[in-house]
Design an enzyme around this catalytic site. Structure first.
Site, short mmCIF file in Angstrom:
data_model
loop_
_atom_site.label_atom_id
_atom_site.label_comp_id
_atom_site.label_asym_id
_atom_site.label_seq_id
_atom_site.Cartn_x
_atom_site.Cartn_y
_atom_site.Cartn_z
CG ASP A 9 31.42 33.28 21.66
OD1 ASP A 9 31.10 33.17 22.87
OD2 ASP A 9 30.83 32.66 20.76
CG ASP A 10 32.62 31.04 25.61
OD1 ASP A 10 32.33 31.03 24.40
OD2 ASP A 10 31.97 30.38 26.46
CG ASP A 64 33.97 23.09 19.32
OD1 ASP A 64 34.35 22.42 18.34
OD2 ASP A 64 33.72 22.57 20.41
#
Ligand code: PRP
Ligand code: MG
Length: 165
Positions: free
Chosen positions: A98-99, A102
């Site tokens: 994934d980028d 969070d």
């Protein structure tokens, strides 16, 4: 809930370098990957760079959405599950990409599908970091990362204008 105030803008060039740095770290693990599962949509971009660097040609997606509004997380929805062959042996030999992580909620839901997979992101914030096996850069929880695919060129005020001087 307070929204992130600080900004961490990332250019295409920077993202390419950081995703390559992630590929170097993953290569150093010496694992023979069965395939990549990328978390759409943000994971598609680093997955393209990582699969090229590591010579992986089996690429699957799991489609998850949660940030329906800018900076605000809503209900997490799995729009498409991962293909069954990726789930074999609890996902052993699978690289999940994934980028960023969070709050870690997206990572937790995908990890639960493939508990033995290796989870990699380019960026990580402190809450999500414990859910990720390999990442490149940590940014603080009160920072919003601006990815190049979400950005355009706009006028920037001089720093002195922000300071009211
Ligand atoms: O750790 P969390 O708080 O769960 O947030 C991280 C996720 O949020 C973003 O995806 P988003 O749901 O916005 O969808 P997108 O990838 O399509 O932009 C990002 O690409 C991660 O997948
Ligand atoms: Mg995403």
């Amino acid at each position: 809930m307070s929204l992130p105030e600080k900004a961490f803008p990332v250019s295409w060039d920077q993202f390419h370098r950081d995703a390559r740095a992630l590929a170097w770290r993953l290569a150093g693990l010496g694992i023979e990957w069965r395939g990549i599962v990328c978390i759409t949509r943000g994971g598609l971009v680093p997955a393209a760079i990582i699969c090229r660097e590591l010579g992986i040609r089996m690429i699957e997606t799991v489609c998850v959405a949660s940030y329906h509004d800018y900076k605000a997380q809503g209900q997490l929805e799995v729009l498409k599950d991962v293909t069954p062959s990726m789930l074999e042996n609890d996902g052993e030999g699978i690289l999940i990409v994934d980028d960023l992580t969070d709050t870690g909620k997206t990572a937790a839901i995908v990890r639960a599908m493939m508990p033995k997979a290796h989870f990699a992101t380019v960026y990580a914030k402190p809450k999500g970091r414990p859910l990720v096996d390999t990442y490149v850069t940590e940014v603080s929880q009160d920072t919003w990362i601006y990815f190049p695919w979400d950005m355009g060129f706009t006028y920037q005020k001089p720093i002195s204008d922000h300071q009211g001087g």
